[in-house]
Structure formats: C-alpha cells, structure tokens
Design a protein around this motif. Structure first.
Motif, short mmCIF file in Angstrom:
data_model
loop_
_atom_site.label_atom_id
_atom_site.label_comp_id
_atom_site.label_asym_id
_atom_site.label_seq_id
_atom_site.Cartn_x
_atom_site.Cartn_y
_atom_site.Cartn_z
N LYS A 46 0.81 -1.09 0.12
CA LYS A 46 0.01 -0.01 -0.17
C LYS A 46 0.79 1.43 0.04
O LYS A 46 0.49 2.45 0.10
N GLN A 59 -2.04 -3.98 -4.94
CA GLN A 59 -1.83 -5.54 -4.72
C GLN A 59 -0.59 -6.08 -5.39
O GLN A 59 -0.01 -5.64 -6.40
N VAL A 60 -0.33 -7.37 -5.26
CA VAL A 60 0.67 -8.13 -5.91
C VAL A 60 -0.38 -9.04 -6.74
O VAL A 60 -1.35 -9.29 -6.39
N ASP A 72 -1.84 -6.64 -12.05
CA ASP A 72 -3.27 -7.53 -12.17
C ASP A 72 -2.79 -8.52 -12.90
O ASP A 72 -2.18 -8.46 -14.20
N SER A 73 -2.76 -9.70 -12.28
CA SER A 73 -2.33 -11.11 -12.87
C SER A 73 -2.60 -11.50 -14.31
O SER A 73 -1.86 -11.90 -15.12
N1 LIG Z 1 -7.02 -8.86 -9.55
C1 LIG Z 1 -5.81 -8.98 -8.84
C2 LIG Z 1 -6.13 -9.74 -7.50
C3 LIG Z 1 -4.71 -9.75 -6.69
C4 LIG Z 1 -4.79 -9.78 -5.26
O1 LIG Z 1 -5.90 -10.20 -4.67
N2 LIG Z 1 -3.63 -10.10 -4.55
C5 LIG Z 1 -3.72 -10.03 -3.40
C6 LIG Z 1 -2.76 -11.02 -2.96
S1 LIG Z 1 -2.93 -12.74 -3.38
C7 LIG Z 1 -3.35 -8.71 -2.42
O2 LIG Z 1 -2.42 -8.17 -2.97
N3 LIG Z 1 -4.25 -8.53 -1.65
C8 LIG Z 1 -3.89 -7.54 -1.05
C9 LIG Z 1 -4.94 -6.21 -1.05
O3 LIG Z 1 -5.92 -6.53 -1.97
O4 LIG Z 1 -4.82 -5.23 -0.25
C10 LIG Z 1 -4.97 -9.95 -9.84
O5 LIG Z 1 -5.39 -10.72 -10.56
O6 LIG Z 1 -3.67 -9.73 -9.75
#
Ligand SMILES: N[C@@H](CCC(=O)N[C@@H](CS)C(=O)NCC(=O)O)C(=O)O
Length: 212
Positions: A46, A59-60, A72-73
C-alpha cells in the motif's frame, strides 16, 4: 521469440496464487526474471511508490519490463503472451479463440477468486470472511470444470493457453482452503498435464486442513 533486454521484475508474495500464475508463465516462456518479495505484513503493497506502478489497488503481483509497469495477474499474462510469444499459441489472435480464452480469465477473476482463493485466504491467513460460502463456490466451480474437462486436454484448444495458467495455481492449492479435489478426476488429470509442461514451477505448499 523476443527476449527482454533486462530481466523482468516480478513483485510478488511467495504464497500468492495470483503472483504464482505470473511466475509460472514467465518460467514456461523461459523469460529472465528477478523476483522481488513484497512485505505485505508491513503493508509495503500500500506504499505510494508501489501504488504508483500502475497499481491503483495496491496489490501483488506487479511486473516491470523496462519502463513498463503492469499490475493484475491476468493483465500481465495477456501482456507477456502478446509481447513475447510469437507463436500466438498462449493467447490466440483469432477473435473467437481470444474470446474463449478471455472467458476463463473472467472465471479466474470471478469464481476462482471468490471461491478457492478466498477459502484458502481464510484458512491459511485467518481472514474473516464467509468460509462456507467460499468453499461452496469452489465446489460449484469444480463440479462444472470437471465435466468440461472430461473430453478436453486444456481449457481451450489442443495446446495450453493463458486460460490454463490463470486457473492453475489456486486450483492446485484448493485443498489448502478445504476444497478437496478428490471428487474431480478430470481436474486432477488437467493439473498433471500443466505440471508436465517444460518449465513448470510449483507454488510453495501450505498445510491442508484435516478433512471434516
Ligand atoms: N485482480 C488481482 C488480484 C490480486 C490480489 O488479490 N492480490 C492479493 C494477494 S493474493 C493482494 O495483493 N491483496 C492485498 C490487497 O488486496 O490489499 C490480480 O489478478 O492480480
């Protein structure tokens, strides 16, 4: 195949299936990469400088390929396939075929994320969410997927696409969230086909809960 001038930087967390799908695809494409672990416990995802990487939700995963930053993956899978896979087999150029692949990317961001991924998040990390609902979404997903894969080798076509990569990681680790794959023989056979691909790398396992 094109090769990047410098290794692609992948910002990830070792237990994130979203990050693993990117790491797996980089490996399958044989692209050089540098892994950077983001300290999510300390909130590094963040931090303003991480959000500034075209990553508005903090996000990662995120990748940096030279001057280009992509979050975004699934967006990253599309980028890597379009930029580096000259065969076009991972993301077909044909309009109908591309749409068929996108259909599964939507499942990866939908049922897979709200089902097995959320269930695993609740079990492994103690996230306060509706575990029963997440597990039920997972079972509904695999009820459908198992039938779909009964007479198919891959989610679309005769060779793997980014659709398979997007669905693989959280499916392989669904039991860690209490979603057993025992009833789903076709799904397990498909997982084994992905794991047999040259360049396959696994995601680190975490303890699966005892069956109830
Ligand atoms: N849509 C995103 C989702 C990524 C995601 O949910 N990442 C999680 C870790 S698995 C994350 O960073 N969560 C922390 C947050 O959302 O604050 C993608 O496909 O990369």
């Amino acid at each position: 195949m094109t090769i990047p001038a410098k290794p692609i930087r992948l910002y990830r967390h070792a237990l994130s299936g979203h990050a693993h799908r990117v790491e797996l695809f980089l490996s399958l494409l044989g692209l050089p990469c540098e892994l950077i672990d983001v300290n999510m416990v300390r909130g590094a995802h963040k931090a303003p400088e991480f959000i500034a990487k075209n990553n508005p939700f903090g996000q990662v995963p995120v990748i940096e390929d030279g001057d280009v930053a992509i979050a975004d993956s699934n967006a990253i899978l599309v980028y890597l396939a379009t930029r580096y896979d000259s065969t076009g087999h991972w993301l077909p150029r044909d309009a109908v075929a591309a749409a068929r692949v996108q259909q599964w990317l939507s499942v990866a961001a939908g049922q897979l994320a709200y089902g097995p991924s959320m269930a695993r998040f609740a079990v492994l990390f103690g996230a306060r969410l509706d575990l029963d609902r997440a597990q039920a979404i997972g079972r509904q997903l695999y009820d459908v997927l198992d039938g779909y894969l009964a007479d198919r080798h891959y989610l679309f076509g005769d060779t793997p696409t980014i659709a398979d990569i997007a669905i693989y990681s959280y499916t392989a680790h669904a039991p860690e969230g209490g979603v057993s794959l025992d009833p789903y023989g076709h799904v397990r056979a498909w997982l084994a086909r992905i794991e047999a691909l040259q360049g396959f790398i696994p995601m680190r396992s975490s303890a699966a809960p005892e069956p109830v």
